[in-house]
Design a protein around this motif. Structure first.
Motif, PDB file in Angstrom:
ATOM      1  N   ASP A  71       0.830  -1.206   0.000  1.00  0.00           N
ATOM      2  CA  ASP A  71       0.000   0.000   0.000  1.00  0.00           C
ATOM      3  C   ASP A  71       0.866   1.258   0.000  1.00  0.00           C
ATOM      4  OD1 ASP A  71      -2.356  -1.450  -0.009  1.00  0.00           O
ATOM      5  OD2 ASP A  71      -2.493  -1.476   2.188  1.00  0.00           O
ATOM      6  N   GLU A  72       1.892   1.277   0.834  1.00  0.00           N
ATOM      7  CA  GLU A  72       2.793   2.429   0.897  1.00  0.00           C
ATOM      8  C   GLU A  72       3.552   2.593  -0.423  1.00  0.00           C
ATOM      9  OE1 GLU A  72       5.340   2.101   4.315  1.00  0.00           O
ATOM     10  OE2 GLU A  72       3.640   1.617   5.612  1.00  0.00           O
ATOM     11  N   ALA A  73       3.986   1.479  -0.979  1.00  0.00           N
ATOM     12  CA  ALA A  73       4.722   1.531  -2.239  1.00  0.00           C
ATOM     13  C   ALA A  73       3.839   2.061  -3.361  1.00  0.00           C
ATOM     14  CB  ALA A  73       5.260   0.151  -2.586  1.00  0.00           C
ATOM     15  N   SER A  74       2.608   1.582  -3.435  1.00  0.00           N
ATOM     16  CA  SER A  74       1.729   2.037  -4.518  1.00  0.00           C
ATOM     17  C   SER A  74       1.445   3.530  -4.408  1.00  0.00           C
ATOM     18  CB  SER A  74       0.430   1.231  -4.559  1.00  0.00           C
ATOM     19  OG  SER A  74      -0.324   1.421  -3.403  1.00  0.00           O
ATOM     20  N   GLU A  75       1.295   4.042  -3.202  1.00  0.00           N
ATOM     21  CA  GLU A  75       1.102   5.484  -3.016  1.00  0.00           C
ATOM     22  C   GLU A  75       2.331   6.265  -3.466  1.00  0.00           C
ATOM     23  OE1 GLU A  75      -1.642   7.248  -2.273  1.00  0.00           O
ATOM     24  OE2 GLU A  75      -2.641   5.308  -2.385  1.00  0.00           O
ATOM     25  N   SER A  76       3.502   5.764  -3.144  1.00  0.00           N
ATOM     26  CA  SER A  76       4.737   6.427  -3.569  1.00  0.00           C
ATOM     27  C   SER A  76       4.873   6.426  -5.084  1.00  0.00           C
ATOM     28  CB  SER A  76       5.953   5.742  -2.942  1.00  0.00           C
ATOM     29  OG  SER A  76       5.943   5.897  -1.551  1.00  0.00           O
ATOM     30  N   PHE A  77       4.537   5.308  -5.714  1.00  0.00           N
ATOM     31  CA  PHE A  77       4.620   5.248  -7.170  1.00  0.00           C
ATOM     32  C   PHE A  77       3.597   6.170  -7.820  1.00  0.00           C
ATOM     33  CE2 PHE A  77       6.658   0.987  -6.462  1.00  0.00           C
ATOM     34  CZ  PHE A  77       7.897   1.354  -6.970  1.00  0.00           C
ATOM     35  N   ALA A  94       4.993   9.590  -7.715  1.00  0.00           N
ATOM     36  CA  ALA A  94       6.071   9.716  -8.702  1.00  0.00           C
ATOM     37  C   ALA A  94       5.506   9.879 -10.110  1.00  0.00           C
ATOM     38  CB  ALA A  94       6.989   8.500  -8.634  1.00  0.00           C
ATOM     39  N   ILE A  95       4.424   9.174 -10.418  1.00  0.00           N
ATOM     40  CA  ILE A  95       3.791   9.301 -11.736  1.00  0.00           C
ATOM     41  C   ILE A  95       3.272  10.718 -11.929  1.00  0.00           C
ATOM     42  CG2 ILE A  95       1.796   8.595 -13.128  1.00  0.00           C
ATOM     43  CD1 ILE A  95       2.229   5.744 -11.909  1.00  0.00           C
ATOM     44  N   PHE A  96       2.610  11.259 -10.924  1.00  0.00           N
ATOM     45  CA  PHE A  96       2.070  12.612 -11.044  1.00  0.00           C
ATOM     46  C   PHE A  96       3.167  13.669 -11.066  1.00  0.00           C
ATOM     47  CE2 PHE A  96      -1.835  10.509  -9.365  1.00  0.00           C
ATOM     48  CZ  PHE A  96      -2.608  10.726 -10.495  1.00  0.00           C
ATOM     49  N   ALA A  97       4.290  13.393 -10.437  1.00  0.00           N
ATOM     50  CA  ALA A  97       5.411  14.338 -10.439  1.00  0.00           C
ATOM     51  C   ALA A  97       6.067  14.438 -11.805  1.00  0.00           C
ATOM     52  CB  ALA A  97       6.439  13.945  -9.384  1.00  0.00           C
ATOM     53  N   ASP A  98       6.184  13.300 -12.508  1.00  0.00           N
ATOM     54  CA  ASP A  98       6.788  13.284 -13.842  1.00  0.00           C
ATOM     55  C   ASP A  98       6.208  12.115 -14.621  1.00  0.00           C
ATOM     56  OD1 ASP A  98       8.297  13.335 -16.141  1.00  0.00           O
ATOM     57  OD2 ASP A  98      10.218  13.519 -15.114  1.00  0.00           O
ATOM     58  N   GLY A 135       9.135   5.872 -17.131  1.00  0.00           N
ATOM     59  CA  GLY A 135       8.488   4.567 -17.137  1.00  0.00           C
ATOM     60  C   GLY A 135       8.629   3.773 -15.859  1.00  0.00           C
ATOM     61  N   GLU A 136       9.709   3.999 -15.098  1.00  0.00           N
ATOM     62  CA  GLU A 136       9.920   3.213 -13.880  1.00  0.00           C
ATOM     63  C   GLU A 136       8.785   3.375 -12.872  1.00  0.00           C
ATOM     64  OE1 GLU A 136      12.438   5.022 -15.151  1.00  0.00           O
ATOM     65  OE2 GLU A 136      14.144   3.661 -15.391  1.00  0.00           O
ATOM     66  N   SER A 137       8.219   4.569 -12.797  1.00  0.00           N
ATOM     67  CA  SER A 137       7.114   4.805 -11.865  1.00  0.00           C
ATOM     68  C   SER A 137       5.894   3.973 -12.249  1.00  0.00           C
ATOM     69  CB  SER A 137       6.738   6.283 -11.852  1.00  0.00           C
ATOM     70  OG  SER A 137       7.853   7.079 -11.538  1.00  0.00           O
ATOM     71  N   TYR A 138       5.626   3.909 -13.546  1.00  0.00           N
ATOM     72  CA  TYR A 138       4.504   3.102 -14.038  1.00  0.00           C
ATOM     73  C   TYR A 138       4.753   1.619 -13.777  1.00  0.00           C
ATOM     74  CZ  TYR A 138       2.709   7.233 -16.436  1.00  0.00           C
ATOM     75  OH  TYR A 138       2.199   8.468 -16.721  1.00  0.00           O
ATOM     76  N   LEU A 139       5.981   1.189 -14.012  1.00  0.00           N
ATOM     77  CA  LEU A 139       6.328  -0.211 -13.754  1.00  0.00           C
ATOM     78  C   LEU A 139       6.143  -0.552 -12.275  1.00  0.00           C
ATOM     79  CD1 LEU A 139       7.557  -2.969 -14.539  1.00  0.00           C
ATOM     80  CD2 LEU A 139       9.786  -1.966 -14.029  1.00  0.00           C
ATOM     81  N   GLY A 140       6.657   0.287 -11.399  1.00  0.00           N
ATOM     82  CA  GLY A 140       6.520   0.035  -9.965  1.00  0.00           C
ATOM     83  C   GLY A 140       5.078  -0.037  -9.526  1.00  0.00           C
ATOM     84  N   TYR A 141       4.259   0.889 -10.033  1.00  0.00           N
ATOM     85  CA  TYR A 141       2.839   0.867  -9.679  1.00  0.00           C
ATOM     86  C   TYR A 141       2.172  -0.390 -10.213  1.00  0.00           C
ATOM     87  CZ  TYR A 141      -1.848   2.532  -8.704  1.00  0.00           C
ATOM     88  OH  TYR A 141      -3.118   2.655  -8.209  1.00  0.00           O
ATOM     89  N   ALA A 142       2.526  -0.792 -11.427  1.00  0.00           N
ATOM     90  CA  ALA A 142       1.963  -2.012 -12.008  1.00  0.00           C
ATOM     91  C   ALA A 142       2.312  -3.231 -11.159  1.00  0.00           C
ATOM     92  CB  ALA A 142       2.472  -2.197 -13.433  1.00  0.00           C
ATOM     93  N   LEU A 143       3.546  -3.317 -10.707  1.00  0.00           N
ATOM     94  CA  LEU A 143       3.958  -4.447  -9.873  1.00  0.00           C
ATOM     95  C   LEU A 143       3.213  -4.454  -8.543  1.00  0.00           C
ATOM     96  CD1 LEU A 143       7.796  -4.455 -10.558  1.00  0.00           C
ATOM     97  CD2 LEU A 143       6.062  -6.003 -11.503  1.00  0.00           C
ATOM     98  N   ALA A 144       3.015  -3.272  -7.984  1.00  0.00           N
ATOM     99  CA  ALA A 144       2.261  -3.182  -6.727  1.00  0.00           C
ATOM    100  C   ALA A 144       0.819  -3.623  -6.930  1.00  0.00           C
ATOM    101  CB  ALA A 144       2.314  -1.755  -6.181  1.00  0.00           C
ATOM    102  N   MET A 145       0.230  -3.234  -8.047  1.00  0.00           N
ATOM    103  CA  MET A 145      -1.155  -3.633  -8.324  1.00  0.00           C
ATOM    104  C   MET A 145      -1.265  -5.144  -8.542  1.00  0.00           C
ATOM    105  SD  MET A 145      -3.118  -1.006  -8.032  1.00  0.00           S
ATOM    106  CE  MET A 145      -2.086  -0.783  -6.599  1.00  0.00           C
ATOM    107  N   MET A 146      -0.282  -5.740  -9.203  1.00  0.00           N
ATOM    108  CA  MET A 146      -0.294  -7.205  -9.360  1.00  0.00           C
ATOM    109  C   MET A 146      -0.218  -7.878  -8.001  1.00  0.00           C
ATOM    110  SD  MET A 146      -0.785  -8.504 -12.330  1.00  0.00           S
ATOM    111  CE  MET A 146      -0.142 -10.165 -12.263  1.00  0.00           C
TER     112      MET A 146
END
Length: 73
Positions: free
Chosen positions: A6-12, A15-19, A23-34
């Motif tokens: 949960d904390e990781a997905s919020e951080s990602f 990061a997505i909204f910041a920039d 692509g790394e931010s999208y990848l991290g969020y995708a992994l958290a969602m999986m």
């Protein structure tokens, strides 16, 4: 690694909204969602990561693993 998904997905998401061009931010969020069991959202975000950086083999590799995990061959 610490299972703080949960904390990781919020951080990602921050990061997505910041920039939106990294692509790394999208990848991290995708992994958290999986990890949370939301395969549809994960595929949406991993696809965005690949669209942003199509030559990053790591992104394509994780995309393939996600598709295999949800049995979409």
């Amino acid at each position: 690694a610490l299972r703080k998904t949960d904390e990781a997905s919020e951080s990602f998401k921050k990061a997505i909204f910041a920039d939106r061009s990294i692509g790394e931010s999208y990848l991290g969020y995708a992994l958290a969602m999986m990890r949370q069991g939301d395969a549809d959202t994960a595929l949406q975000y991993i696809s965005a990561a690949i669209a942003l950086e199509p030559r990053r083999s790591l992104f394509v590799s994780y995309w393939g693993k996600m598709l295999y995990e949800i049995k979409r061959f």
